[in-house]
Design an enzyme around this catalytic site. Structure first.
Site, PDB file in Angstrom:
ATOM      1  CG  PHE A 165      -0.208  -5.880   4.272  1.00  0.00           C
ATOM      2  CD1 PHE A 165      -0.585  -5.850   5.596  1.00  0.00           C
ATOM      3  CD2 PHE A 165      -1.201  -5.965   3.307  1.00  0.00           C
ATOM      4  CE1 PHE A 165      -1.925  -5.902   5.969  1.00  0.00           C
ATOM      5  CE2 PHE A 165      -2.540  -6.016   3.663  1.00  0.00           C
ATOM      6  CZ  PHE A 165      -2.903  -5.979   4.997  1.00  0.00           C
TER       7      PHE A 165
ATOM      8  CE  LYS B 107      -5.356   4.425   2.221  1.00  0.00           C
ATOM      9  NZ  LYS B 107      -4.385   5.519   2.422  1.00  0.00           N
TER      10      LYS B 107
ATOM     11  CB  CYS C 252      -0.949  -0.023   1.189  1.00  0.00           C
ATOM     12  SG  CYS C 252      -1.838  -1.577   1.318  1.00  0.00           S
TER      13      CYS C 252
ATOM     14  CG  HIS D 161      -6.411   0.929   1.430  1.00  0.00           C
ATOM     15  ND1 HIS D 161      -5.468   1.287   0.495  1.00  0.00           N
ATOM     16  CD2 HIS D 161      -5.715   0.475   2.506  1.00  0.00           C
ATOM     17  CE1 HIS D 161      -4.261   1.066   0.974  1.00  0.00           C
ATOM     18  NE2 HIS D 161      -4.383   0.574   2.201  1.00  0.00           N
TER      19      HIS D 161
END
Lengths: 420, 303
Positions: free
Chosen positions: A408, A345, A175, A350
């Site tokens: 992540f 967001k 992300c 997202h």
């Protein structure tokens, strides 16, 4: 070092199909989160998403041009037009051959393609033997379609369509990808490897398998579409997957001035850092995020006190928002509760790999309009996220902003954007 | 005028089977032609490099191969454990990763099983898939599909908290990883970078057979390397011009790792004059001639 200016912006998102409709929706505080329309999700565990509302786009199950590439093409075309550059010639059959530009580069991130499970089921039913996880044994066209969707294929297509013949980068940092693509584009210009970079990101994960994978990570918010994502709110429960694309035309200032380009803003700072803490959980004290922010500030030669607004990563997950708050406190100290922060967001969803690229465009729009976008659904402050969250659209005279992107694997990135 | 810091290579790690690819990169190290390599590394045991079984379970084969090459390179540079970095005077926040990866295949056996279970009579039922796949798919399945997880694993092994780039540009990605690592150090954003590239047929979905291979380099600021009295394998300099949309020293058989392996092979030749030059990169002998060329021959290939 060459200074990097922004001369064009293109965006397609759940908020709008182009820059103008996105700008209007952003400052109206609209939500782009709806019930899923691309497939029948009524019996599916995930039913809401931030989809781009354009029926002419191919849906996830359509053969041929995948939806993510179509989104990317739209954003590229808008950015080129905004920068006063020739349009991309996507179809070689139209006979248009763009001039070749060895000093024009590409810096991109594309979302990880997912398998269309219905198509996979079709492919399996056509096999005369049990399916294998290796390529051998699958129909050639099944493998060919997958290869055609790899990032290198997009770089090739984009280079041919625009004539960009310089360095061609594609990165993936979950992300944080969008920020990293823009950051790499910045570096290419600073180092003198390119005069102009088409830098951007696209993603479309509103597909059953992808949505299920995020659901398995317990990362998704549920509930009524427009209220589901609640960044920094005490009762936040996760994010909503969205889709879209954004592109910035980055140029060396000298190159932009030489061709008389209009300046949309400046990209002055980029920082990257790893949490080095876990694969899914961010560092609870925001260590990596703070390092990325500090690196971006140092890169821009700015102090924290000079930043007027933060477009937060702000996913709406319990852990991310807490860690990001901690990072902002780490860097800004006592000033952390005074600097305006919003997460867009809650409006867009997202957008995963495209998230921070789209948010860079939204931040530039805020810099241009001197208006701060709101954080929808923020109603109950969380004592662990003690920040000056922007609840409603509000005017503010500011010239320098920061946009965060975390992902992540402990990826952290930050950009410093400045008014032209 | 900004000056850039000198950058050196202090560690290298190889995971190469014998066969066509190795011969292409380094003729002297080639196994006999009759021993064409299998696509997979023979005798590779991930546990030899990554001890923690819990960590290993979170890695797919590609990440295991990538982590192994990084471990070899870091050991070669004198770092066995995360604490060795700080012990050698490095700030973990200034030690990063630049990794080249190919697209990772989403096909797993439990996904295939779930799709088959939801297609009675050849008719796919999405609602049933939503229910069944929830129970059959691994909760961390998504993470095994993300290329940047290789960098995450490597960072966790050695405590690397600095800049992190994962490039998936195809055949040029390996060279781009080295260049970004180089510039991170030369531009004073980092003092040490682990460059890494890996390919594995088990996690690739492509028509051409993918060779399993991985290579890793440890790049350091020369000043940092000298301060800790590290052995310097070579000096490295990125060429200012990088006209690179076409493949660079890569191999379709190992698309991500190709360029990095070419650099590793060039390291074996570093004593030669003139300096080795690959598109986008120049390698020079170390200032000190204490190290002989023979000490730089590939020694970690597991034939």
């Amino acid at each position: 070092m060459n200074r990097v200016v922004i001369t064009g912006m293109g965006v397609i998102s759940p908020l709008g199909l182009d820059l103008e409709t996105t700008r209007t929706a952003l400052f109206a505080g609209a939500s782009g989160i709806r019930h899923i329309r691309q497939f029948d999700a009524r019996q599916f565990p995930v039913r809401i998403a931030g989809e781009v509302n354009d029926p002419t786009l191919p849906d996830a199950s359509a053969p041929g041009l995948p939806r993510m590439r179509a989104l990317a093409q739209r954003a590229v075309q808008s950015a080129l037009a905004d920068a006063g550059l020739p349009a991309a010639a996507w179809d070689a059959a139209d006979g248009v051959r763009p001039d070749r530009h060895p000093r024009h580069a590409l810096a991109w991130s594309l979302g990880k393609q997912s398998l269309n499970v219905a198509q996979l089921a079709d492919a399996i039913s056509g096999l005369s033997h049990p399916p294998q996880i290796q390529a051998a044994g699958w129909p050639a066209e099944f493998i060919q379609e997958w290869e055609d969707r790899e990032p290198a294929a997009w770089l090739r297509e984009l280079g041919q369509a625009t004539g960009a013949a310089g360095p061609a980068y594609c990165c993936y940092t979950a992300c944080a990808s969008g920020n990293d693509a823009l950051g790499i584009g910045k570096r290419l210009i600073e180092r003198g490897e390119a005069d102009l970079v088409l830098a951007g990101a696209a993603d479309s994960q509103v597909q059953p398998l992808s949505l299920l994978e995020y659901d398995l990570l317990d990362a998704l918010a549920q509930g009524e579409p427009e209220q589901a994502c609640r960044p920094f709110d005490r009762w936040r429960s996760g994010f909503v997957v969205g889709e879209g694309a954004a592109v910035l035309v980055l140029e060396s200032e000298e190159h932009a001035r030489r061709r008389g380009a209009r300046l949309r803003g400046r990209l002055t700072g980029y920082g990257s850092a790893l949490d080095c803490y876990g694969l899914t959980k961010c560092h609870p004290e925001g260590r990596g995020a703070a390092q990325a922010i500090e690196a971006a500030l140092a890169d821009a030669g700015r102090s924290p006190a000079e930043i007027g607004y933060i477009n937060a990563h702000g996913t709406g997950t319990v852990l991310n928002d807490r860690a990001e708050s901690a990072a902002i406190h780490r860097v800004w100290g006592a000033r952390a509760t005074r600097i305006p922060v919003s997460s867009t967001k809650a409006m867009t969803g997202h957008l995963i790999a495209a998230a921070s690229a789209v948010e860079a465009v939204l931040t530039l729009l805020a810099l241009q309009e001197k208006v701060l976008p709101p954080t929808l659904n923020y109603s109950v402050p969380d004592p662990e996220c003690e920040l000056a969250i922007v609840r409603t659209v509000q005017p503010l005279e500011f010239h320098i902003a920061m946009s965060n992107g975390f992902g992540f694997g402990g990826q952290n990135s930050a950009l410093i954007l400045e008014a032209a | 005028m900004k000056t850039f810091r000198p950058v050196v290579i202090t560690g290298q790690g190889w995971l190469l089977p014998p066969g066509v690819e190795l011969r292409q990169f380094h003729p002297q190290a080639t196994a006999p032609a009759a021993e064409f390599a299998p696509a997979r590394l023979r005798d590779f045991a991930a546990g030899d490099y990554v001890r923690d079984p819990k960590v290993l379970r979170a890695m797919n084969r590609l990440f295991q191969v990538a982590a192994a090459a990084a471990v070899l390179a870091m050991r070669d540079a004198g770092f066995q454990l995360a604490r060795d970095l700080t012990g050698a005077g490095h700030d973990p926040a200034r030690c990063g990763t630049a990794v080249a990866m190919s697209e990772i295949s989403p096909l797993t056996q439990n996904l295939l099983d779930a799709v088959i279970a939801c297609s009675p009579g050849g008719r796919f039922d999405l609602a049933a898939f939503g229910e069944i796949a929830r129970h059959q798919l691994h909760p961390f399945r998504r993470l095994t599909m993300l290329p940047n997880m290789a960098a995450a694993h490597i960072s966790l092994l050695f405590g690397l908290q600095g800049p992190s780039y994962t490039l998936d540009s195809g055949i040029t990605a390996g060279m781009q990883a080295i260049r970004e690592a180089y510039w991170a150090i030369a531009g004073d954003k980092a003092d040490l970078m682990v460059c890494e590239a890996a390919d594995s047929p088990e996690n690739a979905l492509r028509r051409a057979a993918t060779q399993e291979a991985a290579g890793a380099l440890v790049l350091e600021a020369e000043a940092s390397a000298q301060a800790r009295q590290a052995r310097i394998l070579a000096r490295v300099r990125a060429q200012p011009e990088y006209p690179c949309t076409a493949p660079v020293s890569g191999s379709c058989a190992a698309p991500a790792a190709g360029s990095l392996l070419a650099v590793l092979a060039s390291l074996c030749e570093i004593g030669l004059d003139p300096p080795q030059s690959l598109p986008g990169l120049e390698l020079f002998p170390p200032a000190s001639t204490a190290e002989t060329v023979s000490s730089l021959t590939p020694r970690e290939g597991r034939a």
